[in-house]
Design a protein around this motif. Structure first.
Motif, short mmCIF file in Angstrom:
data_model
loop_
_atom_site.label_atom_id
_atom_site.label_comp_id
_atom_site.label_asym_id
_atom_site.label_seq_id
_atom_site.Cartn_x
_atom_site.Cartn_y
_atom_site.Cartn_z
N LEU A 1 0.92 -1.36 -0.03
CA LEU A 1 -0.03 0.26 -0.08
C LEU A 1 0.82 1.16 -0.03
O LEU A 1 1.99 1.21 0.46
N PRO A 2 0.40 2.50 -0.66
CA PRO A 2 1.28 3.50 -0.37
C PRO A 2 1.52 4.03 0.83
O PRO A 2 0.63 3.93 1.78
N VAL A 3 2.66 4.42 1.14
CA VAL A 3 3.08 4.64 2.41
C VAL A 3 2.96 6.29 2.63
O VAL A 3 3.44 7.08 2.03
N SER A 4 2.01 6.57 3.67
CA SER A 4 1.67 8.00 3.97
C SER A 4 2.57 8.64 4.88
O SER A 4 3.70 8.09 5.20
N ASP A 5 2.12 9.64 5.37
CA ASP A 5 2.99 10.23 6.59
C ASP A 5 2.44 9.72 7.88
O ASP A 5 3.03 10.51 8.87
N SER A 6 1.78 8.72 7.96
CA SER A 6 1.14 8.35 9.36
C SER A 6 1.87 6.71 9.12
O SER A 6 1.84 5.98 8.46
N VAL A 7 2.47 6.32 10.63
CA VAL A 7 3.10 5.10 10.77
C VAL A 7 1.86 4.04 10.84
O VAL A 7 0.81 4.31 11.99
N THR A 8 1.91 2.83 10.16
CA THR A 8 0.74 2.06 10.45
C THR A 8 1.50 0.47 10.49
O THR A 8 0.46 -0.41 10.70
N MET B 1 3.84 8.85 15.96
CA MET B 1 3.89 9.05 14.70
C MET B 1 2.68 8.34 13.81
O MET B 1 2.63 8.60 12.54
N SER B 2 1.97 7.51 14.54
CA SER B 2 0.66 7.14 13.77
C SER B 2 -0.19 8.07 13.53
O SER B 2 -1.14 7.97 12.60
N LYS B 3 -0.18 9.42 14.39
CA LYS B 3 -1.23 10.31 14.23
C LYS B 3 -2.45 10.13 14.35
O LYS B 3 -3.41 10.89 13.82
N SER B 4 -2.74 9.04 15.27
CA SER B 4 -4.16 8.61 15.46
C SER B 4 -4.46 9.52 16.61
O SER B 4 -3.95 9.32 17.79
N ARG B 5 -5.51 10.18 16.47
CA ARG B 5 -5.96 11.15 17.68
C ARG B 5 -6.39 10.32 18.84
O ARG B 5 -6.07 10.48 19.99
N MET B 6 -7.56 9.63 18.51
CA MET B 6 -8.06 8.76 19.67
C MET B 6 -7.13 7.72 20.23
O MET B 6 -7.23 7.35 21.56
N GLY C 1 6.45 14.45 16.94
CA GLY C 1 5.19 14.89 16.24
C GLY C 1 4.01 14.86 17.38
O GLY C 1 2.76 14.99 16.95
N LEU C 2 4.12 15.03 18.63
CA LEU C 2 2.92 15.31 19.51
C LEU C 2 2.34 16.80 19.17
O LEU C 2 0.94 16.75 19.21
N ASP C 3 3.02 17.69 18.81
CA ASP C 3 2.42 18.83 18.44
C ASP C 3 1.49 18.71 17.15
O ASP C 3 0.32 19.67 17.25
N LYS C 4 1.70 17.92 16.29
CA LYS C 4 0.87 17.64 15.23
C LYS C 4 -0.57 16.96 15.55
O LYS C 4 -1.52 17.31 15.04
N ILE C 5 -0.41 16.20 16.74
CA ILE C 5 -1.54 15.37 17.30
C ILE C 5 -2.23 16.38 17.73
O ILE C 5 -3.63 16.57 17.73
N GLN C 6 -1.88 17.50 18.59
CA GLN C 6 -2.38 18.56 19.19
C GLN C 6 -3.14 19.41 18.37
O GLN C 6 -4.29 19.81 18.54
N ASP C 7 -2.57 19.61 17.25
CA ASP C 7 -3.12 20.59 16.10
C ASP C 7 -4.29 19.82 15.69
O ASP C 7 -5.46 20.52 15.46
#
Length: 428
Positions: A142-149, A216-221, A268-274
């Motif tokens: 699958l295409p690798v995005s900017d989120s870790v999966t 880095m997964s950028k999963s909010r919840m 990247g915690l600041d990105k999660i906060q944003d």
């Protein structure tokens, strides 16, 4: 997975069939709750007389009558309900296998350690895959995005998996804390060296790696569920655990300082906060899916529309501007109530609540640090999962659901495991 679980179950039955309740008499309450739920799931796929279906589920009767079918079922998607039944039976068997085989202190620790190692591997693989600059993932291409999966397709399932791994790791850290205070400088120095060079250091490094991957997964919840469950369990541990050492308070505080303010800030915690701050109901369609799904419950209150049928039923009730295809409700509570009905869902809710109570009970009453640590891990995993289920569908991933079942079983084990099951060395 199901075949392996069934083989283990048959082996457990073969070695314990002469014992009442297969030697699981103290666990009869959760087993009975599971069995009643399975019976309801079986009733969904059994052909019923039209008059009985009309009595039990008038809406299902009306829908199937309009389709001119000769056989009537409670489920509106028979094939998916059969698949869901096999999954549910698999989870029940896994629960029984855990209660049967994990019958001493060493095996509890081994289970938690296995979960931690697996989560650490997923964290390393996921972060390295993203940082390596690959365009396509190594597992599903699958295409690798900017989120870790990692090896998961859906980043929120990946984040939920890491949260469960963190629960196991923190539980192991709690179990390794010494309750005795060092009496001499030599004892204190020995304790420091053991912490730096022993298993504690490896566990702590693993936790740091998993936290990095979680952020880095950028999963909010996923992140919210982890930090909230860790906070709640940390406070409960300080309240419930008797004869607690200063190390417990230091551990809880260090988790916040190191993970939140240092490691997470770098990755990247600041990105999660944003993302949390900028999230609004106008940007999300999940709230509209929730509102459109609620009427389904009133039409199928007792036995649901059939396990696995949400994706087929929801389009008939969609009235808001929901353009995406939703095969899940992004709320496991809602989807399970729609598919299984209120009574069956209440049984599983009761099982989770009782398991959480048992974990807190063990944290307060068990004397061995290993048991307290396992109880902490179980409570944190349950709370984290219950939080994440409010806005997503982590239980629809077999891996996450299986780990959740394992933590439910651990909650019962740490409460009812008798001291006679300890080895003489452990008791000493």
């Amino acid at each position: 997975m199901q075949i392996m679980t069934y083989i283990l179950t048959i082996g457990c039955i073969a070695t314990s069939w002469k014992k009442p309740w297969l030697g699981l008499h103290q666990y009869r309450v959760p087993i009975i709750l599971w069995l009643i739920f399975l019976v309801i799931s079986i009733i969904q796929i059994i052909p019923l007389p039209s008059s009985l279906l009309h009595f039990l589920s008038p809406q299902a009767y009306a829908i199937q009558l309009s389709g001119e079918t000769s056989n009537f079922y409670l489920s509106l998607d028979l094939s998916q309900s059969k698949i869901a039944l096999l999954k549910s039976f698999n989870y029940f068997c896994l629960f029984v296998v855990m209660l049967t085989l994990v019958n001493d202190n060493k095996r509890i620790r081994f289970v938690l350690l296995t979960i931690l190692i697996s989560a650490t591997f997923q964290a390393l693989y996921g972060t390295l895959e993203l940082l390596s600059g690959l365009k396509y993932s190594l597992i599903f291409s699958l295409p690798v995005s900017d989120s870790v999966t990692g090896s998961f397709v859906y980043k929120n399932h990946y984040a939920n998996y890491l949260m469960l791994g963190l629960s196991a790791g923190i539980g192991l850290m709690v179990a390794s804390l010494q309750t005795e205070k060092p009496s001499t400088p030599r004892d204190f120095l020995r304790s420091v060296i053991t912490t730096l060079l022993g298993n504690k250091a490896l566990i702590r490094i693993s936790l740091a790696i998993i936290v990095i991957a979680l952020v880095m997964s950028k999963s909010r919840m996923g992140n919210v569920a982890f930090f909230c469950s860790m906070t709640i369990c940390g406070i409960m541990a300080l309240i419930l655990i008797k004869n607690k050492s200063r190390s417990l308070s230091i551990l809880i505080v260090s988790m916040f300082i190191i993970d939140v303010f240092i490691l997470s800030a770098w990755f990247g915690l600041d990105k999660i906060q944003d993302r949390l701050v900028n999230t609004s109901l106008t940007q999300e369609s999940r709230d509209e899916v929730l509102l459109d799904s609620l009427p389904i419950i009133s039409h199928f209150p007792l036995f649901g529309s059939g396990a696995g049928s949400y994706y087929a039923v929801f389009p008939q009730y969609k009235v808001n501007e929901v353009h995406n295809f939703y095969d899940h409700a992004h709320n496991d509570y809602l989807q399970m109530t729609i598919e299984y009905g209120v009574p069956a869902t209440s049984l599983l809710a009761l099982l989770a609540i009782l398991s959480l109570y048992n974990a807190f009970y063990a944290m307060h009453h068990r004397k061995k640090s290993n048991m307290k640590g396992a109880a902490f891990a179980s409570a944190m995993a349950i709370i984290g999962m219950l939080i994440h289920m409010t806005v997503d569908f982590p239980l629809q991933a077999p891996t996450n659901a299986s780990y959740f079942v394992i933590f439910l079983a651990i909650a019962w084990i740490v409460k009812f495991l008798k001291m006679t099951n300890y080895s003489a060395r452990e008791i000493a």
